[in-house]
Design an enzyme around this catalytic site. Structure first.
Site, PDB file in Angstrom:
ATOM      1  CE  LYS A 121      57.686   7.800   2.910  1.00  0.00           C
ATOM      2  NZ  LYS A 121      56.331   8.399   2.425  1.00  0.00           N
ATOM      3  CG  ASP A 226      47.582   6.844   7.865  1.00  0.00           C
ATOM      4  OD1 ASP A 226      47.101   6.857   8.851  1.00  0.00           O
ATOM      5  OD2 ASP A 226      49.094   6.340   7.571  1.00  0.00           O
TER       6      ASP A 226
END
Length: 463
Positions: A121, A226
């Site tokens: 990532k 989130d």
């Protein structure tokens, strides 16, 4: 800009050396001057400008000559520095296809030497679609300046730390492997984002598991912030894995309740819309339920664990004072001595300030009294001289038979002259001191503006 790993084949050691020099220079410069790049790189055979030209060709650097001739790293250059470091560590040997694109990151497959596939990532904060990151994330803390590369590095470090801690506490998260700069290496989750799932065998069970994860996170002192269908992975066996952690905050955050309720609402809304589930809540609704849920979880019903993760991970909102109070609570020695000591210290400071002001006022008053004494002494001296002349004239015209009376008057005059001498000396001493203080104040009047003594002088000027 798309990552092309094949560019690594065309980069030499000098190229990476110059890239590293630009990275080091960006710690103190937004645009690194060319001379500084050459001095930091210190190439043995020179040729720094030739290397810079090659790096500009592959768009690993950006040239800026608006204010002065300088360079800065691009995200591609930062990518190659991180990949080169991780490859040298032996974390992986090859980079594969891109498997995900987010508003804050790109995700690629990487392969280890034994063929194991991992996920890489790369954080990319600062995209045009997400320019408000500095107001929505707490990476900066109290810093006043920043760069997007630096923010991406902080986001990667925070996500890596959260994954390690959550994995140790048996939360369903990917396994954290390594981290460098803005790059995080983790295990590859074999599954799909929940948003792509159209049908589940047991939606009620999955719903309860997801809500349980949110509540358990809060019990450990953390809120995801989130937690929605885009950050929940599910495999063919309906095993849940949560991802994306840089925005997590502490339950002590001032907006913790809002974030917690928003995460819960996202889950309720998704399952209600996607799987046609209805819920009986404490809002007067009388619909039948398909899951065993009497009401949605409340933030105030959460009991925070003493060994909370927000303390170890320094999540935003968890202050140093709260950490100290938690230590005292665990030790069973919660005392109020610090508050009382602070109150006593503040009282002492106020008393000392008041005493200093009173001392300054007394000094000023004494100076004024000395001036008045000087004036009175001058008047007394004039009166004494007048009395002496009158006494002399009376003595010349008076009777000489009054010898005893004259001796007594002479003794009184001697005592009066003695006292008058003392008053005169005091007045002269006070006059000298007053002239010295006035000259010193006039000499340094610019330095005394706004000070405490100047305020006292202004107050005394009306006396």
């Amino acid at each position: 800009m798309k990552l092309d790993v094949n560019v690594l084949r065309y980069l030499s050691k000098d190229d990476f050396r110059v890239l590293t020099a630009v990275e080091m220079g960006m710690r103190n410069h937004e645009i690194v001057p060319s001379e500084l790049v050459e001095r930091i790189a210190s190439l043995k055979h020179g040729g720094t400008y030739k290397v810079l030209k090659n790096l500009l060709k592959y768009k690993l650097l950006h040239h800026d000559a608006s204010k002065y001739d300088g360079f800065r790293l691009t995200y591609l250059g930062y990518d190659f520095l991180a990949i080169k470091t991780l490859v040298n560590r032996g974390v992986f040997t090859g980079v594969g296809r891109q498997i995900g694109v987010g508003k804050e990151s790109d995700i690629f497959e990487v392969a280890q030497e034994d063929g194991t596939i991992l996920a890489m990532k790369l954080h990319r904060l600062g995209r045009t679609s997400f320019r408000a990151v500095k107001s929505k994330r707490d990476y900066l803390r109290h810093r006043s300046s920043f760069s997007w590369l630096y923010l991406s590095r902080l986001a990667a470090l925070k996500e890596f730390a959260f994954m390690k801690a959550l994995e140790e506490h048996d939360f369903p998260v990917p396994k954290a492997i390594d981290c460098n700069r803005h790059c995080v290496i983790m295990s590859l989750v074999q599954g799909y984002p929940m948003v792509q799932v159209k049908q589940l065998q047991n939606p009620e069970t999955i719903f309860e598991k997801i809500i349980g994860i949110v509540v358990r996170l809060a019990e450990h002192g953390l809120i995801h912030c989130d937690f929605n269908e885009f950050n929940i992975m599910i495999d063919d066996e309906e095993k849940i894995t949560m991802i994306d952690f840089p925005q997590m905050v502490s339950v002590s955050h001032r907006n913790a309740q809002m974030y917690f309720d928003r995460d819960i609402e996202c889950i309720f809304k998704f399952f209600r819309k996607r799987f046609n589930m209805s819920f009986h809540e404490d809002k007067g609704e009388s619909e039948e339920t398909e899951v065993d849920e009497n009401s949605r979880p409340s933030f105030f019903d959460i009991t925070k664990d003493a060994n909370a993760l927000d303390r170890d991970l320094e999540a935003s909102g968890f202050t140093r004072k709260e950490q100290t109070d938690l230590d005292k609570f665990i030790e069973g020695a919660m005392e109020k001595s610090e508050d009382s000591d602070e109150d006593e210290e503040s009282d002492d400071e106020e008393q000392t300030c008041e005493s200093n002001e009173e001392g300054n006022l007394n000094e000023l008053k004494s100076l004024q009294l000395q001036d008045e004494e000087q004036k009175s002494s001058d008047g007394v001296e004039a009166e004494v001289e007048l009395d002496n002349t009158e006494n002399g004239e009376s003595n010349g015209d008076g009777d000489e038979d009054e010898g005893g009376g004259n001796e007594e008057e002479e003794e009184k005059d001697a005592e009066l002259e003695k006292n008058l001498g003392k008053v005169r000396r005091r007045a002269m001493t006070a006059a000298r001191g007053r002239r010295k203080s006035q000259s010193s104040r006039n000499t340094y009047k610019d330095k005394g503006r706004g000070s405490q003594n100047s305020k006292i002088h202004n107050n005394m000027s009306g006396f």
